[in-house]
Design an enzyme around this catalytic site. Structure first.
Site, PDB file in Angstrom:
ATOM      1  N   ASN A  45      35.296  55.536  35.804  1.00 21.20           N
ATOM      2  CA  ASN A  45      34.147  54.531  36.302  1.00 21.20           C
ATOM      3  C   ASN A  45      32.615  55.284  35.926  1.00 21.20           C
ATOM      4  O   ASN A  45      32.845  55.981  35.571  1.00 21.20           O
ATOM      5  CB  ASN A  45      34.271  54.317  37.623  1.00 21.20           C
ATOM      6  N   PHE A  72      25.095  54.407  38.974  1.00 24.42           N
ATOM      7  CA  PHE A  72      24.404  53.985  40.289  1.00 24.42           C
ATOM      8  C   PHE A  72      23.967  52.954  41.151  1.00 24.42           C
ATOM      9  O   PHE A  72      22.732  52.724  41.118  1.00 24.42           O
ATOM     10  CB  PHE A  72      23.337  55.483  40.505  1.00 24.42           C
ATOM     11  N   SER A 119      27.027  63.577  39.049  1.00 26.67           N
ATOM     12  CA  SER A 119      27.391  62.035  38.133  1.00 26.67           C
ATOM     13  C   SER A 119      26.691  62.005  36.539  1.00 26.67           C
ATOM     14  O   SER A 119      25.959  62.410  36.402  1.00 26.67           O
ATOM     15  CB  SER A 119      26.567  60.733  38.728  1.00 26.67           C
ATOM     16  N   ASN A 140      27.584  59.667  34.544  1.00 25.94           N
ATOM     17  CA  ASN A 140      26.373  57.776  34.252  1.00 25.94           C
ATOM     18  C   ASN A 140      25.434  58.349  34.175  1.00 25.94           C
ATOM     19  O   ASN A 140      25.061  56.750  33.999  1.00 25.94           O
ATOM     20  CB  ASN A 140      27.670  57.269  35.568  1.00 25.94           C
ATOM     21  N   THR A 141      24.359  59.011  34.998  1.00 21.41           N
ATOM     22  CA  THR A 141      23.096  58.597  34.991  1.00 21.41           C
ATOM     23  C   THR A 141      22.715  59.640  33.894  1.00 21.41           C
ATOM     24  O   THR A 141      23.007  61.099  33.386  1.00 21.41           O
ATOM     25  CB  THR A 141      22.532  59.077  35.817  1.00 21.41           C
ATOM     26  N   LYS A 193      26.563  68.474  45.059  1.00 21.51           N
ATOM     27  CA  LYS A 193      27.335  67.520  44.785  1.00 21.51           C
ATOM     28  C   LYS A 193      27.754  68.168  43.391  1.00 21.51           C
ATOM     29  O   LYS A 193      26.499  68.346  42.476  1.00 21.51           O
ATOM     30  CB  LYS A 193      27.768  66.184  45.119  1.00 21.51           C
ATOM     31  N   ASN A 209      32.203  66.326  41.803  1.00 19.66           N
ATOM     32  CA  ASN A 209      32.362  65.012  41.059  1.00 19.66           C
ATOM     33  C   ASN A 209      34.043  64.147  40.196  1.00 19.66           C
ATOM     34  O   ASN A 209      34.390  65.410  39.375  1.00 19.66           O
ATOM     35  CB  ASN A 209      30.503  64.404  40.652  1.00 19.66           C
TER      36      ASN A 209
END
Length: 422
Positions: free
Chosen positions: A185, A189, A272, A274-275, A314, A343
């Site tokens: 994925n 966010f 994460s 993805n940021t 995390k 994560n």
């Protein structure tokens, strides 16, 4: 004679008019009898089948009404297995959205069977009925907390929640790797923002307080039941930063000020993939400054007898040994309440590399992450010298059993909580 003949002609005329009128003809015309539908004649076998079916329905309903709730809910959970293949045919994000909506509306089974007492544990002064929870990323906007806890989870973590609403990355952004039991994925966010989530949590919190007040008046209240601010289960709130934010610490502080009153524990998500730039916050100096600011924001608020919510960080699985040493040093120096391991990973190892979806950018979760997170858990266990509780991700029941054996054999001194990760 003339009068009788006149009356006969009049009757014949009226009769013919009646037969030519649509409504009257359908009701009174003598020819209607010739075209009227015949009433079906049920055979003896048909009547027997109909009676048997009705008897089974009535008898089954009567039996179900006498069965205890625990047995009945077990039937419901078994029945949901029939629906699972349908969701696998849908687009991953559509299936995800349907799952959240169903849980939000109470269209999912509720677990009525009590958890065995030996599954309960106390961590951070919170009493968990069982150690299996749902990770952040599923219910991002706190839409289905009650429904998800009703499924039997010991805790549910919402988020990640960003201060300002944002759409996340362009779709498609979730990809299935069926053979490997994994998902990639790159949602980025996607969040409705802390204001919308705070309103939702506030309404839920007020409803629970009202229910608790009503139930306490009718019970002795001597037994201490597991649970927290989410009622029967523990609620975690995972905080993130906006993609365009230049001050990450301010984003997390704003999340603490707005949402911590509804949380049994808080999570700083700095892992994460993805940021852009988010994982840079895991460096020693950056992480230390961030945690100190967030702790200060939490501690300056007024808290009741339960105290302030514990604060966890995390972390990512794609870290070097030096990175892990830095995180462990910060966790011990600032007395961090816990670490979430881990994560999603940006690595792609065999057999994932053979899947066409492996080339998609984003974080990989599922079975391929298990060995990576297990190794990371071992490293952090050694580096923190068992002074820091861990929350770790598992992806299926068999892995949960494995973690249970690992917990009893090697980690008996360390509180360990399991988290299902989609």
């Amino acid at each position: 004679m003339a009068a009788r003949a006149s009356r006969k002609l009049l009757r014949d005329f009226l009769f013919r008019r009646a037969c030519t009128t649509p409504i009257a003809g359908a009701r009174h015309c003598s020819s209607a009898a010739e075209t009227a539908p015949k009433i079906p004649h049920f055979s003896k076998k048909g009547r027997l089948l109909t009676g048997t079916t009705l008897g089974l329905v009535i008898g089954g309903g009567a039996y179900v009404s006498t069965v205890d709730e625990a047995t009945f809910c077990g039937w419901l959970f078994s029945a949901t297995k029939l629906v699972n293949p349908f969701f696998a045919l849908l687009d991953p994000e559509v299936a995800h959205r349907l799952g959240v909506s169903a849980a939000a509306r109470g269209w999912v089974p509720r677990e009525k069977r009590p958890d065995p007492s030996n599954l309960g544990l106390d961590v951070w002064g919170r009493k968990f009925s069982n150690p299996v929870g749902l990770a952040a990323g599923f219910d991002k906007n706190a839409e289905a907390v009650d429904g998800l806890l009703g499924l039997g989870f010991g805790f549910v973590e919402i988020g990640s929640v960003t201060p300002v609403p944002q759409e996340g990355n362009p779709k498609p952004r979730i990809f299935r790797l069926r053979e490997e039991g994994a998902i990639i994925n790159r949602c980025g966010f996607n969040s409705e923002g802390i204001v919308a989530v705070a309103k939702r949590l506030g309404a839920q919190h007020g409803k629970r307080k009202l229910d608790e007040t009503t139930s306490s008046s009718s019970s002795s209240g001597e037994e201490v039941k597991p649970g927290g601010k989410a009622g029967p289960g523990i609620l975690g709130v995972n905080l993130g930063k906006n993609k365009t934010s230049e001050d990450a610490s301010a984003d997390y502080v704003q999340g603490v000020h707005t949402l911590s009153q509804y949380a049994d524990y808080l999570v700083i998500n700095v892992s994460s993939p993805n940021t852009p730039g988010l994982r840079m916050l895991q460096g020693r100096k950056q992480l230390k400054d961030l945690v100190k600011r967030v702790q200060a924001a939490r501690d300056e608020m007024q808290w009741g007898e339960e105290g302030s919510p514990p604060l966890l960080v995390k972390i990512a699985p794609d870290l070097s040994k030096e990175d892990l040493e830095d995180i462990a040093a910060v966790a011990l120096a600032l007395r961090l309440d816990g670490l979430i391991i881990s994560n999603t990973t940006v690595s792609r190892s065999d057999p994932v590399t053979t899947n066409p979806a492996a080339s998609e950018a984003g974080g990989l979760s599922g079975k391929p992450l298990f060995n990576i997170s297990t190794s990371l858990l071992k490293e952090m266990y050694i580096l923190t010298r068992v002074r820091c509780p861990f929350v770790t991700h598992v992806t299926c029941y068999s892995q949960y059993l494995h973690w249970g054996r690992l917990h009893r054999t090697y980690l008996y001194k360390m509180p360990l909580i399991f988290m299902l990760y989609y």
